[in-house]
Design an enzyme around this catalytic site. Structure first.
Site, mmCIF file in Angstrom:
data_model
loop_
_atom_site.group_PDB
_atom_site.id
_atom_site.type_symbol
_atom_site.label_atom_id
_atom_site.label_comp_id
_atom_site.label_asym_id
_atom_site.label_seq_id
_atom_site.Cartn_x
_atom_site.Cartn_y
_atom_site.Cartn_z
ATOM 1 N N GLU A 1 -4.587 -11.442 -2.611
ATOM 2 C CA GLU A 1 -4.335 -10.168 -1.935
ATOM 3 C C GLU A 1 -3.601 -9.225 -2.859
ATOM 4 O O GLU A 1 -3.882 -8.031 -2.938
ATOM 5 C CB GLU A 1 -3.524 -10.400 -0.651
ATOM 6 C CG GLU A 1 -3.452 -9.194 0.279
ATOM 7 C CD GLU A 1 -2.241 -8.276 0.068
ATOM 8 O OE1 GLU A 1 -2.138 -7.256 0.739
ATOM 9 O OE2 GLU A 1 -1.392 -8.574 -0.805
ATOM 10 N N HIS B 1 8.916 -8.000 -3.211
ATOM 11 C CA HIS B 1 8.422 -7.974 -4.600
ATOM 12 C C HIS B 1 9.594 -7.982 -5.594
ATOM 13 O O HIS B 1 9.463 -7.478 -6.707
ATOM 14 C CB HIS B 1 7.498 -6.779 -4.861
ATOM 15 C CG HIS B 1 6.146 -6.932 -4.206
ATOM 16 N ND1 HIS B 1 4.994 -6.447 -4.763
ATOM 17 C CD2 HIS B 1 5.767 -7.523 -3.051
ATOM 18 C CE1 HIS B 1 3.965 -6.725 -3.968
ATOM 19 N NE2 HIS B 1 4.427 -7.372 -2.922
ATOM 20 N N ASP C 1 1.127 -9.397 7.821
ATOM 21 C CA ASP C 1 1.744 -9.272 6.508
ATOM 22 C C ASP C 1 3.241 -9.040 6.657
ATOM 23 O O ASP C 1 3.790 -9.111 7.767
ATOM 24 C CB ASP C 1 1.067 -8.136 5.721
ATOM 25 C CG ASP C 1 0.981 -8.442 4.230
ATOM 26 O OD1 ASP C 1 1.960 -8.981 3.665
ATOM 27 O OD2 ASP C 1 -0.053 -8.132 3.619
ATOM 28 N N ASP D 1 6.672 -12.047 1.529
ATOM 29 C CA ASP D 1 5.373 -11.362 1.456
ATOM 30 C C ASP D 1 4.416 -12.293 0.727
ATOM 31 O O ASP D 1 4.424 -12.346 -0.488
ATOM 32 C CB ASP D 1 5.551 -10.027 0.727
ATOM 33 C CG ASP D 1 4.264 -9.272 0.496
ATOM 34 O OD1 ASP D 1 3.217 -9.707 0.996
ATOM 35 O OD2 ASP D 1 4.310 -8.255 -0.214
#
Lengths: 356, 338
Positions: A208, A322, A231, A179
């Site tokens: 972003e 993440h 994305d 990502d």
């Protein structure tokens, strides 16, 4: 269809490896930007770096009344910023972008422009109480430790990322920062294989993860007729622990590119959603609908720019985003690239004349 | 005007899916507007240029943007389970406490009823994740809707004396006021842009781009506002039947005091009842008009409304008529702001 679908081969995978191993926490996108510039320059009519650091690439098509189509993929990733030097190579830090503090403890990190290795430690089990082990550690109690030898090579304000090297596992890939390096890698391929009947406006955006800041100004400059955000979105698709039906998977690995109908920042233009679905069906490319809900992509900033820009997002699904290590399927990447390529080939101004 | 209101509130068009209501509004105004366009996000923009008495007034021509949003709150399907029940999330400020037993209508015509999982405690408020839509089927493959399909709440229009109740009075009543004002407006020295905006309920998105495109000298939203006139309600000056409200402040905007003054003086001169409004929660399209480009003097004409964001939103018909009257007065005459 007047051009062959670009393929993901060893070359593309090697480039993705370089992109994910590069460190580019929001606001410090230089490493990824130089790879992007090196890759796109030979194929672009114009390349510009704007005031915030977005790379804006234009490839002109031929003919009259060409559609101006913006594609955006963000170069930045979530990470940390050192905030206080406590000497002997110990630093306090803050998060940059959406990070779950539970993911940080016990991770190896890379700090600053020189990629100095460091570690986020925690008190070992011998010295902690059962009560303490039930608590999430707060930012106040966490430190990055680079050791006294390297303390002069890093400083307050430096960024840090997870020190996870890229790896291929058969049909899957694992790395940090898919990502959105996957989006960046896909967009590079599209710049290298552009449609010849429209103006391709590729924006490799910054910041972003801290609020779609780069895309906002990029869209102002490019002033497109319509836009696609590329994305990488979470797949929470493991079976539920108790065997019940998993109803909140967001997306599923292996099911193809994820099309957005609505997220927290954008309601996709229904014409673009229908167009992508039809394109996928015609070309025999699998796709899935991302579960409507929260979250956001660069489309959230793009579609509200100037007089409005019809927009849609397409993501490669990825597990464990993440966190220190995320996992994606090669086939989903290939199918995302194929769908976008086919969509650009088939796109005509008529799409905007239709009822929304 | 009641027939118009009924037609508008009985149309289903949640945020982002305003196509059905846009068609209806377009049909209503086609003969009145000088020019109509639909912008990139779907805002319906109707322009009326200077006309009638006053159209040649020197130096008084202003570009005025009026905005009422067409969209309504709704739900969007996130999953169809093995037994054909649809899980969903919200579009706009849907309140879980208003949902149980409610009915929804999808844009493809399918209907459903909202059910709730068994709750651990009967006193707890269910979350949206604990709810589902029952479409009458019993398996996934025959379910008439799919992930991404949208629905709005179903509740027919009704009259209780002078009070009107329906779903989506927020903001179809504003849409009705704009349409009726367009009809009654015989003369104006201004360039008027009547914007029927989209995606207000998800963050004032349509008004943002419409304001940029129009670049007005002056902006007014027409929307609903809450009231403080029901048992043990919030403390608020505004009540039903006391006239339209002139907004002084809400959570997202401080009205331009010159605009407030203009509205107050116009109402007093024309002997139209009005109230001053201070709203603690929520905002309107006027917020985005005000901060567009280099800034636009802005305000809001509000229709007092009870039970906002429930399937039975209530307004007073006299307030609605007075709002139309005030808007026509405001737009008929020269205005000097700043």
């Amino acid at each position: 269809m007047n051009a062959a679908t670009p393929k993901i081969t060893t070359d593309q995978i090697r480039l993705l490896e370089r992109l994910t191993n590069a460190c580019a926490v929001s606001g410090d996108e230089g490493e990824v930007r130089s790879i992007v510039l090196e890759q796109v320059r030979p194929h672009a009519d114009e390349v510009k770096i704007d005031a915030l650091g977005n790379v804006l690439v234009t490839h002109h098509g031929k003919g009259e009344n060409r559609l101006r189509v913006m594609l955006a993929a963000h170069m930045d990733e979530v990470g940390l910023m050192l905030t206080n030097d406590e000497e002997d190579g110990i630093f306090r830090f803050d998060t940059v972008g959406g990070l779950d503090l539970r993911q940080l403890v016990g991770k190896a990190m890379l700090v600053g422009g020189e990629h100095i290795p460091g570690v986020i430690g925690a008190r070992p089990i011998h010295l902690s109480t059962p009560e303490e082990r039930k608590q999430t550690l707060t930012l106040d109690t966490l430190r990055i430790d680079v050791g006294p030898g390297n303390s002069a090579k890093v400083k307050v304000g430096d960024r840090a990322t997870f020190a996870t090297p890229f790896k291929r596992l058969g049909s899957s890939l694992q790395a940090k920062a898919f990502d959105d390096r996957l989006g960046v890698a896909t967009l590079i391929e599209l710049v290298k294989n552009p449609p010849d009947h429209l103006d391709l406006l590729a924006a490799f955006t910054v910041q972003e993860e801290v609020g779609l800041r780069g895309a906002r100004v990029a869209a102002y400059t490019l002033d497109p007729h319509l836009a696609f955000a590329l994305d990488c979105t979470p797949a929470n698709d493991l079976p539920a622990w108790d065997g019940s039906e998993n109803e909140q998977y967001n997306t599923r690995l292996g099911a193809g590119p994820a099309l957005y109908i609505a997220d927290g920042s954008t309601i996709s233009d229904p014409r673009l959603v229908r167009f992508l679905m039809q394109t996928a069906q015609t070309a025999g490319i699998p796709y899935q609908v991302r579960q409507p809900g929260g979250g956001g992509t660069d489309a959230g900033a793009i579609h509200k720019q100037r007089q409005g820009v019809p927009s849609v997002s397409i993501s490669v699904p990825g597990r464990y985003l993440h966190t220190a290590v995320s996992l994606v399927r090669l086939a989903d990447w290939q199918n995302s690239l194929a769908l976008l390529h086919a969509a650009l080939q088939a796109l005509t101004p008529e799409i905007l004349a239709a009822e929304r | 005007m009641k027939a118009l209101i009924q037609k508008l509130v009985e149309t289903f068009s949640p945020s982002g899916f305003e196509s059905p209501i846009r068609q209806i509004v377009r049909t209503e105004i086609e003969q009145i507007a000088d020019e109509i366009q639909v912008d990139a996000l779907g805002n319906l923009i109707a322009r009326i240029g200077p006309r009638g008495e006053g159209q040649h007034s020197q130096g008084t021509r202003q570009k005025i943007m009026l905005a009422a949003h067409m969209d309504e709150i709704g739900v969007i399907v996130t999953h169809i389970d093995d037994n054909g029940f649809a899980r969903f999330t919200t579009l706009g400020g849907v309140q879980p406490r208003n949902l149980s037993g409610g009915r929804v209508r999808f844009l493809n015509g399918a209907a459903g009823v909202i059910g709730i999982e068994r709750l651990e405690k009967v006193t707890e408020l269910p979350t949206i994740q604990q709810m589902f839509i029952d479409l009458g089927g019993s398996e996934r493959k025959s379910c008439p809707v799919q992930v991404g399909d949208v629905a709005a709440f179903e509740r027919p229009f009704a009259e209780l004396g002078s009070r009107l109740i329906a779903k989506s009075m927020d903001d179809r009543i504003g849409v009705a006021v704009l349409i009726e004002a367009m009809r009654q407006l015989k003369h104006t020295p201004h360039d008027l842009y009547f914007v029927f905006s989209v995606q207000e309920e998800v963050g004032l998105r349509g008004a943002t781009t419409a304001a940029f495109g129009i670049d007005p000298d002056l902006g007014l939203a027409v929307d609903v506002t809450g009231t403080g006139d029901t048992p043990k309600s919030i403390k608020m000056e505004v009540g039903l039947g006391k006239g339209p409200a002139i907004k002084v402040r809400d959570e997202g905007m401080l009205s331009d005091p010159r605009v407030v003054d203009w509205m107050v003086k116009t109402a007093e001169k024309a002997k139209i009842p009005y109230q001053l409004e201070i709203l603690e929660r929520g905002t309107t399209d006027a917020r985005m008009i005000q901060i567009s480009r280099a800034g636009v003097p802005s305000g809001c004409l509000s229709i007092p409304c009870r039970y906002i964001h429930s399937p039975s939103e209530m307004v007073d018909y006299q307030d609605v008529l007075h709002a139309v009257q005030l808007l026509v007065q405001l737009l008929s005459q020269p205005v000097k702001i700043g």
